[in-house]
Design an enzyme around this catalytic site. Sequence first.
Site, PDB file in Angstrom:
ATOM      1  N   CYS A  79     130.646  16.732  37.873  1.00  0.00           N
ATOM      2  CA  CYS A  79     129.321  16.614  37.269  1.00  0.00           C
ATOM      3  C   CYS A  79     129.335  16.153  35.813  1.00  0.00           C
ATOM      4  CB  CYS A  79     128.554  17.927  37.414  1.00  0.00           C
ATOM      5  SG  CYS A  79     129.529  19.403  37.160  1.00  0.00           S
ATOM      6  N   LYS A 129     119.100  26.285  45.704  1.00  0.00           N
ATOM      7  CA  LYS A 129     119.961  25.344  46.431  1.00  0.00           C
ATOM      8  C   LYS A 129     119.753  25.479  47.926  1.00  0.00           C
ATOM      9  CE  LYS A 129     123.970  28.434  46.728  1.00  0.00           C
ATOM     10  NZ  LYS A 129     125.436  28.537  46.703  1.00  0.00           N
ATOM     11  N   HIS A 179     122.747  18.183  42.335  1.00  0.00           N
ATOM     12  CA  HIS A 179     124.122  18.062  42.814  1.00  0.00           C
ATOM     13  C   HIS A 179     124.058  17.942  44.332  1.00  0.00           C
ATOM     14  CE1 HIS A 179     125.848  19.821  38.981  1.00  0.00           C
ATOM     15  NE2 HIS A 179     124.623  20.316  38.949  1.00  0.00           N
ATOM     16  N   HIS A 215     125.314  12.811  42.184  1.00  0.00           N
ATOM     17  CA  HIS A 215     124.361  13.490  41.306  1.00  0.00           C
ATOM     18  C   HIS A 215     123.158  12.587  41.115  1.00  0.00           C
ATOM     19  CE1 HIS A 215     128.121  15.646  40.353  1.00  0.00           C
ATOM     20  NE2 HIS A 215     127.314  16.673  40.213  1.00  0.00           N
ATOM     21  N   ASP A 219     131.023  13.470  46.203  1.00  0.00           N
ATOM     22  CA  ASP A 219     130.083  13.976  45.223  1.00  0.00           C
ATOM     23  C   ASP A 219     129.021  12.957  44.847  1.00  0.00           C
ATOM     24  OD1 ASP A 219     129.462  16.300  43.982  1.00  0.00           O
ATOM     25  OD2 ASP A 219     131.224  16.359  42.706  1.00  0.00           O
ATOM     26  N   GLN A 225     135.977  15.280  46.521  1.00  0.00           N
ATOM     27  CA  GLN A 225     134.617  15.584  46.929  1.00  0.00           C
ATOM     28  C   GLN A 225     133.818  14.302  47.178  1.00  0.00           C
ATOM     29  OE1 GLN A 225     133.641  18.139  43.471  1.00  0.00           O
ATOM     30  NE2 GLN A 225     133.195  19.735  44.957  1.00  0.00           N
ATOM     31  N   ARG A 241     141.656  22.709  41.382  1.00  0.00           N
ATOM     32  CA  ARG A 241     141.251  24.089  41.146  1.00  0.00           C
ATOM     33  C   ARG A 241     142.439  25.014  41.389  1.00  0.00           C
ATOM     34  NH1 ARG A 241     135.238  24.052  44.043  1.00  0.00           N
ATOM     35  NH2 ARG A 241     134.429  22.288  42.809  1.00  0.00           N
TER      36      ARG A 241
END
Length: 603
Positions: A301, A431, A477, A352, A350, A348, A330
């Site tokens: 992000c 979410k 997200h 945004h 991902d 990911q 991680r």
Amino acid sequence: MSEVIGIKIGDEIFDLQTAQEKGLSGQEIIFDNSLDSLSIIRHSCAHLMAQAIKELYPDAKFFVGPVVDEGFYYDFKTTQKIGEEDLLVIEKQMKEIAKRKLPILKSVMSRAEAMQKFKDDELKQAVMSKIEGDSFGVYQQGDFEDLCRGPHLPNTRYLHSFKLTKLAGAYLGGDEKAEMLTRIYGIAFADKQSLDAYITQIEEAKKRDHRKIATEMGLFTFDEEVGAGLPIWLPKGARLRRRIEELLTRALILRDYEPVRGPELLKSSVWKTSGHYDNYGENMYFTTIDEVEYGIKPMNCVGHIKVYQSSIRSYRELPLRFYEYGIVHRHEKSGVLHGLLRVREFTQDDAHIFCRPEQIKNEVSNIIAFTDKIMQAFGFSYEMELATRPQKSIGEDSVWEVATQALIEALQEHKIDYKIDEGGGAFYGPKIDIKITDAIGRKWQCGTVQIDMNLPQRFALEYIDENNSAKQPVMIHRAILGSFERFTAILTEHFGGEFPFFIAPTQMILIPLSDAQVPYAKALREKVTALGAYAEIMDKNETLGKRIRSAEKQRVPMILVIGEKEMQNKTLAIRDRREKTQYEMQEEEFLNMVENKMKEVSF
């Protein structure tokens, strides 16, 4: 059996004894396979297991025995060695105790009384040190008692449909520097039919274990010299992953997403601004360069925020949709690493979205439709859960109301029966969690759609509205697959390695009967490759039967045997693994079929 075993008031569950003593009334919990009932059943079964262990191993001392997603477990220690073969012995003892029909009684004692009672038990002392307050609940059945807040069943007679599933090691309190305890997992249900169905599912899951299938098919591997939780993608696995990426990329471009890429290493100062440094730092990796601390990104992000900040933004530009197949790291503990399902490095899918508050509903609606398209392509059923504002949160009530209502309206627009997780949202916004169900009925948490008012505020993000005033955008997200690693693992187990043609790592294996047919096989492979499919030539000096068996072990959709007749007539003898048929087809017709199969699924 439809007996009441507990009372539920709001989100809190009480056993009957506690409810009666406190004069509580609320929703009755019936002895069945509902989630609330199973929580009580499994919690009680954990104590039943501990009692059986204590009777079999008198010097055993116990730490904690909670209910978890996969059932229940207990952490304990004993001077005697316990192996997998002992689980049946413990289980047999549990059944014998259950038949005694022992009342399960709760009492409460002060901290001083509990400390004195368990003064010679260092594990109980460790448990109490982690609990605040001056009173402790104690549950007793027969000669066995243990600290516990409950709730529990009224009697051991309810416990008859259970199974101990595995033996593991666990550090005391999850601290890798502490002593190692023994952990035994188990499962329990209200009836034998449900237990039998679960055991059947577990046996099927073992056959479908993605680690086992990956080894047989050559999808990925791990190497101790490289490090735990760091997958190495082999050619076939990389082809499978690339195909999913290709389908996803095409769909994203059609939906006006822009590709971006952020660095994998960012100064710690930016992680302090985002809040990750204080709230997520223990899960991150850090290094120092030129006396400046940097953090390896655990999320994408911040990089996308910097893309947004690279230019002055107008309301006319919004919504802006950025996507990245971002590699993140991680710090997962070694004990939780599990194939591709839990790793330390993953990618990911991902995205945004930066938009105005009034655009949230439309953007979320588009994401839901996109999700449905993907899930249908892979044959997954799915459910969605709306998580609302928690007690600890930031932002104005009005903004939370707009965001939550937008999510609700988007779900309703698509006629989705969603569950509500009251207070389960992130501290920065509500979410939607996407949970998929695979071919054998297991549920997996994959994608999520999160509304974020926190990071735009922390980074002072702005756009210029129609009145030439600076306004703060909302950040959404969005990850549908979750990560390519986890999704690949789920996909592998869902299909049992029998991937559909359009994403199979190898669509077909060509088997020439002699060296004379190898040039034709190579020419055919080139034509297949041009259509986006992948063909492997198996021309080892082995019998036809052995080569066919070897090809079948790789679970390829099609095996093509090419002999002199096939080469001369340009016909192909096809063994279709998915259709479980054998047939012949002209080369041109076959290539048309391949082209159509590669195009038959899109997101």
